[in-house]
Design a protein around this motif. Structure first.
Motif, PDB file in Angstrom:
ATOM      1  N   TYR A 128     121.234  21.989 -13.637  1.00 29.27           N
ATOM      2  CA  TYR A 128     121.553  20.784 -14.404  1.00 29.27           C
ATOM      3  C   TYR A 128     123.032  20.497 -14.601  1.00 29.27           C
ATOM      4  CZ  TYR A 128     116.576  21.080 -15.147  1.00 29.27           C
ATOM      5  OH  TYR A 128     115.226  21.147 -14.934  1.00 29.27           O
ATOM      6  N   PHE A 145     117.061  15.083 -11.627  1.00 32.58           N
ATOM      7  CA  PHE A 145     115.861  15.324 -12.444  1.00 32.58           C
ATOM      8  C   PHE A 145     115.331  14.002 -13.009  1.00 32.58           C
ATOM      9  CE2 PHE A 145     113.649  15.966 -16.449  1.00 32.58           C
ATOM     10  CZ  PHE A 145     112.545  16.640 -15.959  1.00 32.58           C
ATOM     11  N   GLU A 183     115.663  19.235 -30.884  1.00 30.86           N
ATOM     12  CA  GLU A 183     115.001  19.311 -29.583  1.00 30.86           C
ATOM     13  C   GLU A 183     115.692  20.292 -28.640  1.00 30.86           C
ATOM     14  OE1 GLU A 183     114.622  15.639 -27.371  1.00 30.86           O
ATOM     15  OE2 GLU A 183     113.174  16.564 -26.009  1.00 30.86           O
ATOM     16  N   GLY A 229     116.473  21.745 -25.041  1.00 34.64           N
ATOM     17  CA  GLY A 229     116.480  21.238 -23.659  1.00 34.64           C
ATOM     18  C   GLY A 229     116.199  19.744 -23.643  1.00 34.64           C
ATOM     19  N   ALA A 230     117.000  18.995 -24.401  1.00 31.85           N
ATOM     20  CA  ALA A 230     116.708  17.570 -24.648  1.00 31.85           C
ATOM     21  C   ALA A 230     116.886  16.684 -23.409  1.00 31.85           C
ATOM     22  CB  ALA A 230     117.599  17.060 -25.776  1.00 31.85           C
ATOM     23  N   GLY A 231     117.813  17.051 -22.506  1.00 35.41           N
ATOM     24  CA  GLY A 231     118.069  16.206 -21.334  1.00 35.41           C
ATOM     25  C   GLY A 231     118.491  14.809 -21.761  1.00 35.41           C
ATOM     26  N   LYS A 237     112.110  10.166 -23.566  1.00 41.85           N
ATOM     27  CA  LYS A 237     110.821  10.127 -24.271  1.00 41.85           C
ATOM     28  C   LYS A 237     110.985  10.380 -25.763  1.00 41.85           C
ATOM     29  CE  LYS A 237     109.624  13.084 -21.297  1.00 41.85           C
ATOM     30  NZ  LYS A 237     109.384  14.486 -21.416  1.00 41.85           N
ATOM     31  N   ASP A 285     121.253  21.245 -25.535  1.00 47.35           N
ATOM     32  CA  ASP A 285     121.160  21.344 -24.076  1.00 47.35           C
ATOM     33  C   ASP A 285     122.303  22.204 -23.543  1.00 47.35           C
ATOM     34  OD1 ASP A 285     119.327  19.396 -22.031  1.00 47.35           O
ATOM     35  OD2 ASP A 285     120.971  20.541 -21.119  1.00 47.35           O
ATOM     36  N   VAL A 286     122.001  22.919 -22.447  1.00 45.72           N
ATOM     37  CA  VAL A 286     123.010  23.767 -21.812  1.00 45.72           C
ATOM     38  C   VAL A 286     123.988  22.912 -20.992  1.00 45.72           C
ATOM     39  CG1 VAL A 286     121.725  24.226 -19.655  1.00 45.72           C
ATOM     40  CG2 VAL A 286     123.189  26.011 -20.633  1.00 45.72           C
ATOM     41  N   SER A 287     123.540  21.710 -20.603  1.00 43.57           N
ATOM     42  CA  SER A 287     124.373  20.849 -19.768  1.00 43.57           C
ATOM     43  C   SER A 287     125.249  19.956 -20.658  1.00 43.57           C
ATOM     44  CB  SER A 287     123.462  20.007 -18.864  1.00 43.57           C
ATOM     45  OG  SER A 287     124.206  18.962 -18.287  1.00 43.57           O
ATOM     46  N   ALA A 304     124.279  24.441 -26.104  1.00 45.77           N
ATOM     47  CA  ALA A 304     123.956  25.874 -26.176  1.00 45.77           C
ATOM     48  C   ALA A 304     122.889  26.228 -25.155  1.00 45.77           C
ATOM     49  CB  ALA A 304     123.448  26.219 -27.579  1.00 45.77           C
ATOM     50  N   ASP A 305     122.844  27.519 -24.838  1.00 51.94           N
ATOM     51  CA  ASP A 305     121.820  28.068 -23.956  1.00 51.94           C
ATOM     52  C   ASP A 305     120.680  28.548 -24.856  1.00 51.94           C
ATOM     53  OD1 ASP A 305     120.243  29.659 -22.342  1.00 51.94           O
ATOM     54  OD2 ASP A 305     121.922  30.619 -21.325  1.00 51.94           O
ATOM     55  N   ILE A 306     119.516  27.941 -24.703  1.00 50.41           N
ATOM     56  CA  ILE A 306     118.411  28.251 -25.623  1.00 50.41           C
ATOM     57  C   ILE A 306     117.812  29.640 -25.376  1.00 50.41           C
ATOM     58  CG2 ILE A 306     117.822  25.848 -26.133  1.00 50.41           C
ATOM     59  CD1 ILE A 306     115.534  26.056 -24.092  1.00 50.41           C
ATOM     60  N   THR A 307     118.246  30.306 -24.309  1.00 50.56           N
ATOM     61  CA  THR A 307     117.749  31.660 -24.069  1.00 50.56           C
ATOM     62  C   THR A 307     118.627  32.698 -24.771  1.00 50.56           C
ATOM     63  OG1 THR A 307     119.033  31.957 -22.031  1.00 50.56           O
ATOM     64  CG2 THR A 307     116.835  31.013 -21.809  1.00 50.56           C
ATOM     65  N   LEU A 316     109.882  19.754 -25.163  1.00 51.38           N
ATOM     66  CA  LEU A 316     109.030  18.811 -24.429  1.00 51.38           C
ATOM     67  C   LEU A 316     109.163  19.007 -22.914  1.00 51.38           C
ATOM     68  CD1 LEU A 316     109.720  15.615 -26.624  1.00 51.38           C
ATOM     69  CD2 LEU A 316     107.824  17.253 -26.819  1.00 51.38           C
ATOM     70  N   GLY A 317     108.425  18.172 -22.173  1.00 51.50           N
ATOM     71  CA  GLY A 317     108.599  18.097 -20.720  1.00 51.50           C
ATOM     72  C   GLY A 317     108.084  19.303 -19.965  1.00 51.50           C
TER      73      GLY A 317
HETATM   74  N1  SAH Z   1     113.198  17.464 -22.273  1.00 50.83           N
HETATM   75  C1  SAH Z   1     113.534  16.544 -21.187  1.00 50.83           C
HETATM   76  C2  SAH Z   1     114.392  17.201 -20.105  1.00 50.83           C
HETATM   77  C3  SAH Z   1     113.709  18.258 -19.276  1.00 50.83           C
HETATM   78  S1  SAH Z   1     114.777  18.839 -17.991  1.00 50.83           S
HETATM   79  C4  SAH Z   1     112.272  15.969 -20.620  1.00 50.83           C
HETATM   80  O1  SAH Z   1     111.204  16.306 -21.103  1.00 50.83           O
HETATM   81  O2  SAH Z   1     112.339  15.148 -19.692  1.00 50.83           O
HETATM   82  C5  SAH Z   1     115.238  20.359 -18.668  1.00 50.83           C
HETATM   83  C6  SAH Z   1     116.438  20.208 -19.606  1.00 50.83           C
HETATM   84  O3  SAH Z   1     116.637  21.471 -20.239  1.00 50.83           O
HETATM   85  C7  SAH Z   1     117.746  19.877 -18.868  1.00 50.83           C
HETATM   86  O4  SAH Z   1     118.451  18.876 -19.545  1.00 50.83           O
HETATM   87  C8  SAH Z   1     118.505  21.194 -18.855  1.00 50.83           C
HETATM   88  O5  SAH Z   1     119.914  21.048 -18.883  1.00 50.83           O
HETATM   89  C9  SAH Z   1     117.976  21.865 -20.115  1.00 50.83           C
HETATM   90  N2  SAH Z   1     117.975  23.327 -20.007  1.00 50.83           N
HETATM   91  C10 SAH Z   1     117.483  24.087 -19.002  1.00 50.83           C
HETATM   92  N3  SAH Z   1     117.663  25.389 -19.274  1.00 50.83           N
HETATM   93  C11 SAH Z   1     118.293  25.436 -20.486  1.00 50.83           C
HETATM   94  C12 SAH Z   1     118.776  26.501 -21.306  1.00 50.83           C
HETATM   95  N4  SAH Z   1     118.628  27.774 -20.934  1.00 50.83           N
HETATM   96  N5  SAH Z   1     119.373  26.174 -22.493  1.00 50.83           N
HETATM   97  C13 SAH Z   1     119.507  24.875 -22.888  1.00 50.83           C
HETATM   98  N6  SAH Z   1     119.091  23.841 -22.147  1.00 50.83           N
HETATM   99  C14 SAH Z   1     118.486  24.114 -20.965  1.00 50.83           C
END
Ligand code: SAH
Ligand code: AVI
Length: 321
Positions: A37, A45, A82, A84-86, A90, A111-113, A138-141, A158-159
């Motif tokens: 990402y 994506f 949220e 990994g909000a991207g 939605k 989000d990590v990105s 932040a990195d959610i892991t 989500l997603g």
């Molecule tokens: N929630 C959105 C996006 C899904 S894509 C949807 O449902 O469409 C996955 C998203 O999670 C991306 O924006 C990516 O940058 C983020 N992501 C992936 N791994 C991550 C991590 N380890 N920490 C934080 N964000 C992460």
């Protein structure tokens, strides 16, 4: 400020280096999907979410349109956090519900990105001037702190992003979310459901080749961030459903014997046909989600599926023993 940014960048660089070194030294070479990402990967994506074969986004959107108002009013949430909000496309359905209910005041996309997060926060601040938007890069892991916020909170993942983690790591992630929750908070999880191999494989092998470009982009990220010399044209996209493990696996297949160099790691030989696994995408049923929730200390309270049973939204709370 500059110093803080530089040290965050160098921490991210050494984390990436360690992850890539470890992943590429496994018998089944592997890369973490979080490296998809960058700006280009996030755009790809978004393009995937609009593909006719990739039903996940449309099904989850349909469910959110049906259930959001209920989720918001029944949980009384004042803050939406949220993971990994991207693009949060939605998520707007939930935000609209919160505003209509007059409960919500804060949205915290994590989000990590950094580029995606900045774009999302900017767009939402214009669209929702009455909301407090508090982006968290932040990195959610990994462990991280959330800024101070009002409760009750609706935590959302989500997603089917949970699907990108194997059972052990999915449990760890849910435990981390559970660890942030107070007794009155709620958790909303979007999961992709088990279905025919044909439908699942079509979703990850679109005819326009967008998923293939998304897959190869991870190599471009390594070229840019680590100075690697992957030849993108020397790798092809492969995605298949493993019916026993209930998951899609996405791989990059080496088209020939080759040696890739990553300056701080060294020379990495790949034989013709050898693969690098770049993603898993686990598919669930209610029992599998129940197992994850129990292991994470969560109570599964509501299970909603779309009319074709393709996708589910699951509402949970902290389990009180
Ligand atoms: N929630 C959105 C996006 C899904 S894509 C949807 O449902 O469409 C996955 C998203 O999670 C991306 O924006 C990516 O940058 C983020 N992501 C992936 N791994 C991550 C991590 N380890 N920490 C934080 N964000 C992460
Ligand atoms: C973000 N994640 C849930 C997507 C998925 O379906 O596993 C990423 C993706 N990979 C290929 N297409 C979409």
């Amino acid at each position: 400020m500059q110093l803080v940014q530089n040290s965050a960048r160098s921490a991210a660089h050494s984390d990436m280096l360690a992850d890539v070194r470890e992943g590429l030294s496994r018998p089944q070479k592997e890369l973490s999907p979080k490296y998809f990402y960058d700006e280009a990967g996030s755009l790809l994506f978004e393009e995937i979410t609009r593909l006719p074969e990739y039903y996940l986004t449309g099904s989850e959107r349909e469910l959110l349109l049906q259930c959001s108002q209920w989720f918001v009013t029944s949980t009384g949430s004042r803050t939406l956090v949220e993971f990994g909000a991207g693009s949060a496309a939605k998520t707007r359905i939930l935000l609209d519900g919160m505003l209509r209910a007059g409960t919500g005041c804060t949205y915290m996309p994590i989000d990590v990105s950094a580029s995606t997060l900045a774009e999302t926060a900017g767009t939402l601040r214009i669209r929702y001037p009455e909301l407090r938007i508090m982006p968290v890069n932040a990195d959610i892991t990994r462990d991280f702190r959330l800024p101070k916020h009002d409760g009750p909170v609706l935590f959302a993942l989500l997603g089917s992003t949970i699907g990108n983690f194997d059972e052990m790591n999915a449990t760890r992630l849910l435990r981390r979310i559970r660890g942030q929750m107070e007794p009155l908070d709620s958790f909303l999880l979007g999961v992709d459901l088990r279905k025919s191999t044909r439908e699942l494989e079509a979703a990850y092998n679109d005819v326009q080749g967008v998923t293939a470009r998304f897959n190869r982009n991870i190599l471009q990220v390594l070229n840019r961030e680590l100075g690697a010399d992957f030849d993108l044209m020397a790798f092809s996209h492969r995605a298949f459903y493993d019916e026993h493990l209930h998951r899609i696996e996405m791989h990059l297949v080496s088209a020939r014997d080759q040696v890739v160099t990553i300056p701080e790691i060294g020379r990495i030989p790949l034989t013709r046909g050898e693969t690098i696994r770049s993603e898993i995408s686990c598919k669930y049923d209610r029992a599998a989600v129940q197992v994850l929730f129990e292991a994470a200390g969560l109570e599964l309270e509501e299970w909603h599926t779309d009319e074709h049973q393709r996708f589910a939204l699951v509402l949970g709370r902290v389990r009180v023993d």
